[in-house]
Design a protein around this motif. Structure first.
Motif, PDB file in Angstrom:
ATOM      1  N   LEU B 201       9.930 -46.163  40.303  1.00 32.38           N
ATOM      2  CA  LEU B 201       9.753 -47.605  40.141  1.00 32.38           C
ATOM      3  C   LEU B 201       9.054 -47.919  38.823  1.00 32.38           C
ATOM      4  CD1 LEU B 201       9.772 -50.530  41.205  1.00 32.38           C
ATOM      5  CD2 LEU B 201       7.742 -49.990  42.557  1.00 32.38           C
ATOM      6  N   ILE B 202       7.996 -47.163  38.531  1.00 33.25           N
ATOM      7  CA  ILE B 202       7.251 -47.395  37.291  1.00 33.25           C
ATOM      8  C   ILE B 202       8.111 -47.087  36.065  1.00 33.25           C
ATOM      9  CG2 ILE B 202       5.287 -46.547  35.922  1.00 33.25           C
ATOM     10  CD1 ILE B 202       3.852 -46.220  38.712  1.00 33.25           C
ATOM     11  N   TYR B 203       8.921 -46.025  36.171  1.00 30.21           N
ATOM     12  CA  TYR B 203       9.829 -45.688  35.071  1.00 30.21           C
ATOM     13  C   TYR B 203      10.759 -46.865  34.762  1.00 30.21           C
ATOM     14  CZ  TYR B 203      13.313 -43.307  32.246  1.00 30.21           C
ATOM     15  OH  TYR B 203      14.167 -42.969  31.234  1.00 30.21           O
ATOM     16  N   PHE B 204      11.322 -47.445  35.821  1.00 32.20           N
ATOM     17  CA  PHE B 204      12.222 -48.578  35.619  1.00 32.20           C
ATOM     18  C   PHE B 204      11.483 -49.751  34.970  1.00 32.20           C
ATOM     19  CE2 PHE B 204      15.195 -46.640  38.681  1.00 32.20           C
ATOM     20  CZ  PHE B 204      16.391 -46.914  38.052  1.00 32.20           C
ATOM     21  N   LEU B 205      10.276 -50.015  35.426  1.00 31.12           N
ATOM     22  CA  LEU B 205       9.516 -51.132  34.856  1.00 31.12           C
ATOM     23  C   LEU B 205       9.222 -50.899  33.384  1.00 31.12           C
ATOM     24  CD1 LEU B 205       6.963 -51.914  37.707  1.00 31.12           C
ATOM     25  CD2 LEU B 205       9.081 -53.113  37.159  1.00 31.12           C
ATOM     26  N   ASP B 206       8.899 -49.645  33.047  1.00 30.29           N
ATOM     27  CA  ASP B 206       8.566 -49.322  31.661  1.00 30.29           C
ATOM     28  C   ASP B 206       9.777 -49.398  30.737  1.00 30.29           C
ATOM     29  OD1 ASP B 206       5.908 -48.953  32.130  1.00 30.29           O
ATOM     30  OD2 ASP B 206       6.025 -46.786  32.361  1.00 30.29           O
ATOM     31  N   ASN B 207      10.959 -49.098  31.275  1.00 33.74           N
ATOM     32  CA  ASN B 207      12.119 -48.902  30.408  1.00 33.74           C
ATOM     33  C   ASN B 207      13.191 -49.969  30.508  1.00 33.74           C
ATOM     34  OD1 ASN B 207      11.808 -46.078  29.078  1.00 33.74           O
ATOM     35  ND2 ASN B 207      11.077 -45.856  31.169  1.00 33.74           N
ATOM     36  N   TYR B 208      13.185 -50.776  31.544  1.00 29.90           N
ATOM     37  CA  TYR B 208      14.310 -51.684  31.741  1.00 29.90           C
ATOM     38  C   TYR B 208      13.882 -53.144  31.874  1.00 29.90           C
ATOM     39  CZ  TYR B 208      17.129 -47.561  32.570  1.00 29.90           C
ATOM     40  OH  TYR B 208      17.767 -46.363  32.451  1.00 29.90           O
ATOM     41  N   ARG B 209      12.666 -53.441  31.473  1.00 26.36           N
ATOM     42  CA  ARG B 209      12.250 -54.838  31.607  1.00 26.36           C
ATOM     43  C   ARG B 209      12.989 -55.748  30.678  1.00 26.36           C
ATOM     44  NH1 ARG B 209       5.933 -55.687  32.382  1.00 26.36           N
ATOM     45  NH2 ARG B 209       5.803 -54.131  33.998  1.00 26.36           N
TER      46      ARG B 209
END
Lengths: 209, 209
Positions: B201-209
């Motif tokens: 989840l954090i990876y997605f937030l960091d990379n796909y915002r």
């Protein structure tokens, strides 16, 4: 690094690879063959090669992987240099278990705040984490710069609490309630649906044996 | 019914559809439009149509879905006529929470046996489920015809306990430990890796915002 084409399934395996290379480093291993890696993480080697290929040439064919550079790579990729502070909302049985769960064992995720609306639970300390009143949600999340929350409230109140989290500026929710939450597109929700997991497992056993 | 080509992602959504049609029935709804369904389960309607297409023609284009036949269909598909007895191994914080979790709310999964090796926990009743000694594992699993187990033991002992489960004839394991288990091909393992979920989840937030 071009990252927008990486499949979700690959992204979900990244923490697994990271954790295993960390384990190898901790065990003083210098190198691992692709066969050993596949066996250890229970992902077939063709999938591993494809996963790694999204990030350029990691490892050499027929040689395997050097532990230290691989670990450094995954640490950078998963931003292991910064700590991610997490809030947990709903300190029932499951919330309690997650507060006691050692998330930070191999990574730097840390639950730093917990919230409930039950006066008997508010003020308690669980695994050194103070349970605060839901009324202080917005203030405390913003003060601690928390943008990810674990939602472990009952199904009947999960949408209402999710709305409060969105209001408070939360960007990511790990939702354990069996309700699919409606949130604005900018807020990412991942669902961990325990009954669903069991039912899917049983479906596979019934139909694919 | 031909089932061997159904994608895993579709199978994972079946319990979600089942649960939602059950909810509609309980709310005395007779019909739902495909737009409403998509909104409620948070799956886009093209995906829903594709999912349903694997099972023949469910619903009519432009008309939506009739609740009762859809519910009957999913009930049959997910074998809701039979109860699936489940064992839980490892009554720590997480095991305790799962014993208290109401799995059977919308389906007939039921934890009927729990095991631990800690003498202080053995003999306790949690949510009416007796915690038995690990030494009685094989006997009790076979007596109760249990072939699915939830594994909530510490990472350090999960492979050893998985071996015991395989020995005892278990066919499916829902593994909560962060270790990927090595099991024979006939035994199916699904992993619920909580740290992994958060990290993704954090990876997605960091990379796909």
């Amino acid at each position: 690094m071009t990252q927008y084409k990486i499949p979700n399934a690959t992204i979900k395996r990244l923490p697994l690879y990271h954790r295993y290379f960390q384990f190898l480093k901790d065990s003083d291993k210098k190198k691992i063959s692709s066969t050993e890696l596949a066996e250890a993480v229970q992902v077939d080697s063709a999938t591993i090669r494809r996963d790694f290929s999204y990030f350029g040439s990691l490892g050499k064919r027929g040689y395997g992987y050097e532990v230290e550079p691989m670990l450094d790579f995954f640490k950078r990729l998963l931003k292991q240099d910064k700590t991610s502070p997490i809030a947990l909302i709903g300190v029932g049985h499951l919330g309690n278990a997650l507060l006691n769960y050692n998330f930070s064992q191999t990574n730097n995720i840390k639950i730093v705040a917990a919230f409930d609306n039950n006066p008997e639970i508010i003020g308690q300390k669980i695994n050194d984490i103070l349970v605060s009143d839901m009324q202080d949600l917005t203030n405390l999340l913003q003060a601690q710069k928390i943008d990810v929350a674990i939602l472990t409230v009952p199904a009947t109140s999960s949408q209402k609490v999710a709305d409060q989290l969105v209001q408070a500026g939360i960007k990511g929710i790990l939702n354990f309630s069996p309700i699919r939450l409606a949130t604005p597109p900018a807020v990412r929700v991942h669902n961990v649906d325990l009954a669903n997991e069991l039912q899917t497992l049983i479906y596979f056993l019934d139909n694919y044996r």
